[in-house]
Design an enzyme around this catalytic site. Structure first.
Site, PDB file in Angstrom:
ATOM      1  N   GLU A  11      34.380  53.297  47.545  1.00 18.55           N
ATOM      2  CA  GLU A  11      34.383  52.061  46.748  1.00 18.55           C
ATOM      3  C   GLU A  11      33.605  52.317  45.464  1.00 18.55           C
ATOM      4  O   GLU A  11      32.468  52.774  45.512  1.00 18.55           O
ATOM      5  CB  GLU A  11      33.733  50.933  47.566  1.00 18.55           C
ATOM      6  CG  GLU A  11      33.374  49.689  46.789  1.00 18.55           C
ATOM      7  CD  GLU A  11      34.573  49.040  46.095  1.00 18.55           C
ATOM      8  OE1 GLU A  11      35.594  48.794  46.762  1.00 18.55           O
ATOM      9  OE2 GLU A  11      34.489  48.816  44.867  1.00 18.55           O
TER      10      GLU A  11
ATOM     11  N   GLU B  20      46.949  44.402  46.997  1.00 19.80           N
ATOM     12  CA  GLU B  20      47.371  43.873  45.692  1.00 19.80           C
ATOM     13  C   GLU B  20      47.796  44.974  44.725  1.00 19.80           C
ATOM     14  O   GLU B  20      48.482  44.699  43.733  1.00 19.80           O
ATOM     15  CB  GLU B  20      46.232  43.024  45.092  1.00 19.80           C
ATOM     16  CG  GLU B  20      46.710  42.089  43.994  1.00 19.80           C
ATOM     17  CD  GLU B  20      45.623  41.149  43.479  1.00 19.80           C
ATOM     18  OE1 GLU B  20      44.708  40.790  44.245  1.00 19.80           O
ATOM     19  OE2 GLU B  20      45.711  40.773  42.296  1.00 19.80           O
TER      20      GLU B  20
ATOM     21  N   ARG C 274      51.928  26.374  39.268  1.00 26.04           N
ATOM     22  CA  ARG C 274      50.768  26.939  38.594  1.00 26.04           C
ATOM     23  C   ARG C 274      51.045  27.299  37.142  1.00 26.04           C
ATOM     24  O   ARG C 274      50.249  27.036  36.257  1.00 26.04           O
ATOM     25  CB  ARG C 274      50.281  28.188  39.354  1.00 26.04           C
ATOM     26  CG  ARG C 274      49.538  27.834  40.619  1.00 26.04           C
ATOM     27  CD  ARG C 274      49.123  29.076  41.379  1.00 26.04           C
ATOM     28  NE  ARG C 274      48.279  28.708  42.531  1.00 26.04           N
ATOM     29  CZ  ARG C 274      47.788  29.573  43.401  1.00 26.04           C
ATOM     30  NH1 ARG C 274      48.045  30.867  43.259  1.00 26.04           N
ATOM     31  NH2 ARG C 274      47.035  29.175  44.400  1.00 26.04           N
TER      32      ARG C 274
ATOM     33  N   ASN D  61      37.978  41.801  45.616  1.00 21.79           N
ATOM     34  CA  ASN D  61      38.414  40.407  45.558  1.00 21.79           C
ATOM     35  C   ASN D  61      38.349  39.764  46.934  1.00 21.79           C
ATOM     36  O   ASN D  61      38.154  38.557  47.069  1.00 21.79           O
ATOM     37  CB  ASN D  61      39.864  40.318  45.081  1.00 21.79           C
ATOM     38  CG  ASN D  61      39.966  40.300  43.570  1.00 21.79           C
ATOM     39  OD1 ASN D  61      38.959  40.148  42.878  1.00 21.79           O
ATOM     40  ND2 ASN D  61      41.168  40.455  43.065  1.00 21.79           N
TER      41      ASN D  61
ATOM     42  N   ILE E 231      46.224  37.672  52.146  1.00 22.67           N
ATOM     43  CA  ILE E 231      45.400  38.258  53.226  1.00 22.67           C
ATOM     44  C   ILE E 231      46.296  38.924  54.275  1.00 22.67           C
ATOM     45  O   ILE E 231      46.083  40.093  54.612  1.00 22.67           O
ATOM     46  CB  ILE E 231      44.453  37.227  53.882  1.00 22.67           C
ATOM     47  CG1 ILE E 231      43.552  36.578  52.830  1.00 22.67           C
ATOM     48  CG2 ILE E 231      43.610  37.895  54.973  1.00 22.67           C
ATOM     49  CD1 ILE E 231      42.491  35.635  53.394  1.00 22.67           C
TER      50      ILE E 231
ATOM     51  N   ALA F  52      42.690  45.375  52.587  1.00 25.28           N
ATOM     52  CA  ALA F  52      43.615  46.469  52.869  1.00 25.28           C
ATOM     53  C   ALA F  52      42.865  47.712  53.342  1.00 25.28           C
ATOM     54  O   ALA F  52      43.201  48.308  54.367  1.00 25.28           O
ATOM     55  CB  ALA F  52      44.462  46.776  51.633  1.00 25.28           C
TER      56      ALA F  52
HETATM   57  C1  LIG Z   1      38.812  34.042  43.903  1.00 23.47           C
HETATM   58  C2  LIG Z   1      40.025  34.440  44.693  1.00 23.47           C
HETATM   59  C3  LIG Z   1      40.436  33.659  45.759  1.00 23.47           C
HETATM   60  C4  LIG Z   1      41.554  34.032  46.504  1.00 23.47           C
HETATM   61  N1  LIG Z   1      41.892  33.297  47.595  1.00 23.47           N
HETATM   62  C5  LIG Z   1      42.887  33.735  48.399  1.00 23.47           C
HETATM   63  C6  LIG Z   1      43.127  33.112  49.648  1.00 23.47           C
HETATM   64  O1  LIG Z   1      42.434  32.159  50.039  1.00 23.47           O
HETATM   65  N2  LIG Z   1      44.134  33.599  50.434  1.00 23.47           N
HETATM   66  C7  LIG Z   1      44.898  34.669  50.062  1.00 23.47           C
HETATM   67  O2  LIG Z   1      45.780  35.065  50.816  1.00 23.47           O
HETATM   68  N3  LIG Z   1      44.663  35.297  48.869  1.00 23.47           N
HETATM   69  C8  LIG Z   1      43.679  34.879  48.052  1.00 23.47           C
HETATM   70  N4  LIG Z   1      43.394  35.567  46.900  1.00 23.47           N
HETATM   71  C9  LIG Z   1      44.075  36.852  46.647  1.00 23.47           C
HETATM   72  C10 LIG Z   1      43.457  37.969  47.534  1.00 23.47           C
HETATM   73  O3  LIG Z   1      42.086  37.719  47.717  1.00 23.47           O
HETATM   74  C11 LIG Z   1      43.589  39.357  46.919  1.00 23.47           C
HETATM   75  O4  LIG Z   1      44.913  39.572  46.584  1.00 23.47           O
HETATM   76  C12 LIG Z   1      43.110  40.405  47.946  1.00 23.47           C
HETATM   77  O5  LIG Z   1      41.740  40.219  48.225  1.00 23.47           O
HETATM   78  C13 LIG Z   1      43.344  41.812  47.489  1.00 23.47           C
HETATM   79  O6  LIG Z   1      42.851  42.688  48.496  1.00 23.47           O
HETATM   80  P1  LIG Z   1      42.926  44.246  48.316  1.00 23.47           P
HETATM   81  O7  LIG Z   1      42.381  44.864  49.551  1.00 23.47           O
HETATM   82  O8  LIG Z   1      44.285  44.642  47.877  1.00 23.47           O
HETATM   83  O9  LIG Z   1      41.988  44.518  47.061  1.00 23.47           O
HETATM   84  P2  LIG Z   1      40.471  44.104  46.793  1.00 23.47           P
HETATM   85  O10 LIG Z   1      39.918  43.225  47.826  1.00 23.47           O
HETATM   86  O11 LIG Z   1      40.388  43.654  45.391  1.00 23.47           O
HETATM   87  O12 LIG Z   1      39.741  45.506  46.946  1.00 23.47           O
HETATM   88  C14 LIG Z   1      40.014  46.578  46.078  1.00 23.47           C
HETATM   89  C15 LIG Z   1      38.747  47.395  45.949  1.00 23.47           C
HETATM   90  O13 LIG Z   1      39.045  48.632  45.307  1.00 23.47           O
HETATM   91  C16 LIG Z   1      37.987  48.938  44.426  1.00 23.47           C
HETATM   92  N5  LIG Z   1      38.477  49.864  43.403  1.00 23.47           N
HETATM   93  C17 LIG Z   1      39.281  49.595  42.346  1.00 23.47           C
HETATM   94  N6  LIG Z   1      39.493  50.705  41.624  1.00 23.47           N
HETATM   95  C18 LIG Z   1      38.810  51.703  42.245  1.00 23.47           C
HETATM   96  C19 LIG Z   1      38.614  53.092  41.961  1.00 23.47           C
HETATM   97  N7  LIG Z   1      39.138  53.679  40.875  1.00 23.47           N
HETATM   98  N8  LIG Z   1      37.839  53.826  42.799  1.00 23.47           N
HETATM   99  C20 LIG Z   1      37.256  53.236  43.893  1.00 23.47           C
HETATM  100  N9  LIG Z   1      37.395  51.932  44.198  1.00 23.47           N
HETATM  101  C21 LIG Z   1      38.164  51.183  43.373  1.00 23.47           C
HETATM  102  C22 LIG Z   1      37.591  47.594  43.856  1.00 23.47           C
HETATM  103  O14 LIG Z   1      36.282  47.635  43.317  1.00 23.47           O
HETATM  104  C23 LIG Z   1      37.705  46.698  45.084  1.00 23.47           C
HETATM  105  O15 LIG Z   1      36.497  46.621  45.795  1.00 23.47           O
HETATM  106  C24 LIG Z   1      42.292  35.196  46.140  1.00 23.47           C
HETATM  107  C25 LIG Z   1      41.878  35.962  45.057  1.00 23.47           C
HETATM  108  C26 LIG Z   1      40.755  35.611  44.337  1.00 23.47           C
HETATM  109  C27 LIG Z   1      40.325  36.475  43.197  1.00 23.47           C
END
Ligand SMILES: Cc1cc2nc3c(=O)[nH]c(=O)nc-3n(C[C@H](O)[C@H](O)[C@H](O)COP(=O)(O)OP(=O)(O)OC[C@H]3O[C@@H](n4cnc5c(N)ncnc54)[C@H](O)[C@@H]3O)c2cc1C
Lengths: 117, 506
Positions: free
Chosen positions: B74, B473, B333, B82, B489, B54
């Site tokens: 970050e 997320e 699940r 994740n 994704i 995101a």
């Molecule tokens: C092992 C695994 C496999 C998966 N496989 C799939 C898949 O194949 N396909 C699919 O669609 N989904 C999959 N998912 C789900 C998907 O990966 C996640 O929902 C998605 O990556 C979330 O992305 P995001 O950008 O919202 O957050 P994230 O990628 O989690 O990034 C959030 C970031 O914010 C940072 N952060 C948090 N709090 C703070 C703060 N207070 N200050 C600064 N930074 C902060 C965190 O450290 C992190 O780096 C999977 C999830 C996991 C865990």
């Protein structure tokens, strides 16, 4: 290697500071760092060193070469790995004053010889 | 596996003894405050918190839409959250590969599949918005240099094959190129920078944030809080809270520390909690998905998860106490996770069940070699050796396998009514491969409510909180009860791009 010499020169050049705390230190670092905490603690003694501190002496590409694995496992190279490339700050897996676990161990059971567990 | 103290409470207490300065590191101190009298340490144009799909997609899109000064903060030392450890599965309707393979798909079909898995409580407008822009998001990854397997997959709950997977079978195949692209475009990326609170203007609008710099996760180090003004707004892309055991237990008391977690350590949710304090609408927080395909012998997602997802259809899951099956191996699940958690020894301690597969079938999956190599799975030449290794009573186990093999023959599972189509001709025979199973918390469906502009809604007024955006997320309600695989994704990326567009238009 050049940087290493610079650090050595700094240490030998009398920059050795007073701090005589009995802290754990990697034996192979004693020679170059000596007792000058500031060599690594560039953010101040009470703070963790910056992510660049180790790179004064160590070169990421060299490290990556040293820990390269076979083609099948090539992404399990901690210094150039699948998830973070060469970007992972050293302190994530290495601690000078305490032992750490490799970050990979969060999810994988890879063996790294230099880690006890 | 590491045990993190997720809200830093233990560190706090320990820190008090060691150095009083540490007290300010306690998250309990993090609060939003009014901007009156605040001394700004920095000013940026677009401020993004979190560096997963995101945040990275938002960074790129903001620059493309004309932003000159974009910053991603970050809290961890490394970028990607994740997203960097994810499985790399990306669903989109109407893609070039679908056209090539002659697959008839549409936004409507993808939305309908997701509403079914969401059990009717998913947010249709958001699902439609995401599905409509999913191909654009896929294109963004391709433009940045991501590579995909040359075939599509049809995952559980999807009515057609619409899922791409990166050629490294991991989300890093996307986050690495996106991070490079961000930097190439001039997006500034800051690690060890932890968001701790909002700074508010006179009308309750978000004008900036409090950011702790030089932050070391799970360590006693205070770092320093700076006030950063954000001219166009703040995007919260901080991900889920699966690693926050207290908070997930508050939603679902069965998700104790006994249940592992597939998420990156930083998925602790404080960004989301701070938005609630500000007035964001909490949605679906109790819908937390556990993965029944995980192994207690490795941390996180590891290698076993993809191994067992592939093998469940032609394997049997056995309770080690009884030597008997205890579930339909391909039920949804939640059904499977609950059944696994009920497998316990005489004292009530967890006794992880095992998944038995014929080696000839398991070895079709590339992970099987890794699973054996890294000792998170085992190969046995005889049933006796297998039973001895896990302390399973041999006679019932023998009888169970015979019985199950008769179901393979007839195609009817009289025990659990498993759909035996994919088990056809796949008898359970030596040599066997075995992994242990134990559910792990995987995905948080809940979070803050957003609209299709990625604006965060206020719980009292129902109106967007000015200056505040959220994507990924950290948002809730989009998927309903259960998220379909490969649908996060596209959601994260599309909503990240959307937030950037909204900020640049505001
Ligand atoms: C092992 C695994 C496999 C998966 N496989 C799939 C898949 O194949 N396909 C699919 O669609 N989904 C999959 N998912 C789900 C998907 O990966 C996640 O929902 C998605 O990556 C979330 O992305 P995001 O950008 O919202 O957050 P994230 O990628 O989690 O990034 C959030 C970031 O914010 C940072 N952060 C948090 N709090 C703070 C703060 N207070 N200050 C600064 N930074 C902060 C965190 O450290 C992190 O780096 C999977 C999830 C996991 C865990």
């Amino acid at each position: 290697m050049k940087m290493l010499n610079i650090v050595l020169a700094l240490v030998l050049g009398g920059l050795v500071s007073l701090s005589a705390h009995a802290v754990e230190q990697r034996p192979w670092h004693k020679e170059v760092i000596g007792k000058d905490c500031k060599v690594c603690h560039d953010n101040g003694i009470k703070q963790f060193p910056s992510d660049q501190a180790c790179l004064q002496c160590h070169d990421v590409d060299d490290l990556a070469k040293k820990t390269a694995r076979s083609e099948e496992d090539k992404w399990q190279n901690p210094h150039n790995n699948l998830h973070y490339g060469k970007d992972l700050p050293c302190q994530e897996c290495h601690g000078e004053h305490k032992s750490k676990q490799p970050l990979c161990s969060n999810c994988h059971t890879f063996k790294f010889d230099k880690y006890k567990k | 596996m590491r045990k993190y103290d997720l809200l830093g409470r233990r560190n706090f207490i320990k820190g008090l003894g060691a150095a009083t300065g540490v007290a300010i590191a306690a998250p309990a101190m993090a609060l939003s405050e009014k901007a009156d009298g605040v001394k700004w340490d920095k000013e940026v144009e677009v401020l993004i918190v979190g560096s997963g799909f995101a945040g990275l997609a938002a960074g790129i899109e903001a620059i493309r839409k004309g932003a000159k000064d974009v910053h991603i903060f970050e809290k961890m030392s490394y970028f990607g959250g994740n997203s960097a450890i994810n499985g790399g599965l990306f669903a989109a309707p109407g893609t070039p590969m679908q056209k090539k393979e002659g697959i008839d798909d549409s936004v409507e079909k993808m939305v309908a599949d997701q509403i079914a898995s969401g059990r009717g409580i998913a947010d249709e407008s958001l699902l439609r918005h995401v599905a409509s822009h999913a191909v654009e998001a896929l294109q963004m990854t391709l433009d940045a240099g991501a590579e995909f397997h040359p075939y599509l997959q049809q995952l559980g709950g999807h009515s057609v094959a619409r899922t791409y997977q990166t050629s490294v079978s991991c989300g890093a195949g996307i986050t690495q190129p996106l991070l490079k692209e961000c930097r190439r475009l001039g997006v500034k990326t800051h690690n060890r920078a932890k968001f701790e609170g909002f700074i508010l203007g006179g009308k309750g609008n978000v004008v900036g944030v409090k950011m702790r710099e030089n932050y070391h996760f799970a360590e006693d180090q205070p770092g320093k809080v700076v006030n950063i003004r954000a001219l166009r707004g703040v995007l919260m892309a901080t991900g889920g809270f699966a690693q926050n055991i207290d908070f997930r237990m508050a939603q679902d008391p069965t998700l104790t520390s006994e249940v592992g977690c597939t998420n990156a350590p930083g998925a602790t949710g404080e960004g989301m909690l701070e938005m609630f304090r500000l007035g964001a609408v909490p949605v679906h927080l109790a819908h937390i998905q556990s993965g029944p395909w995980a192994s207690p012998d490795e941390g996180g997602f590891g290698y076993v998860s993809n191994y067992s997802i592939f093998n469940f259809p032609h394997s049997i899951a056995i309770n080690c106490m009884t030597g008997k099956r205890f579930m339909d191996e391909i039920a949804d699940r939640k059904t499977r996770a609950d059944a696994e958690l009920a497998c316990r020894d005489a004292k009530g301690e967890p006794l992880p069940p095992i998944l038995i597969t014929s080696f000839k079938d398991s070895k079709q999956h590339p992970n099987t070699a890794k699973v054996l190599k890294y000792n998170v799975g085992w190969k046995f030449d005889t049933l006796e050796a297998l039973a001895k290794h896990f302390g399973i009573p041999i006679e019932p186990l023998k009888a169970q396998i015979e019985e199950y093999n008769s179901y393979v023959k007839t195609g009817v599972d009289k025990q659990f009514n498993k759909n035996m189509t994919k088990a056809k001709d796949k008898y359970i025979e030596a040599p066997f491969t075995v992994v242990r199973l134990w559910p792990k918390v995987h995905y948080c469906q809940g979070g803050v409510q957003v609209n299709t502009k990625a604006q965060v809604k206020d719980s009292f007024t129902g109106q967007p909180i000015p200056g505040l955006y959220a994507a990924g997320e950290v948002c809730g309600g989009i998927h309903g009860v259960s998220r379909l695989g490969s649908c996060s994704i596209p959601e994260c990326m599309v909503m990240g791009m959307t937030a950037a567009r909204s900020m640049m238009q505001a």
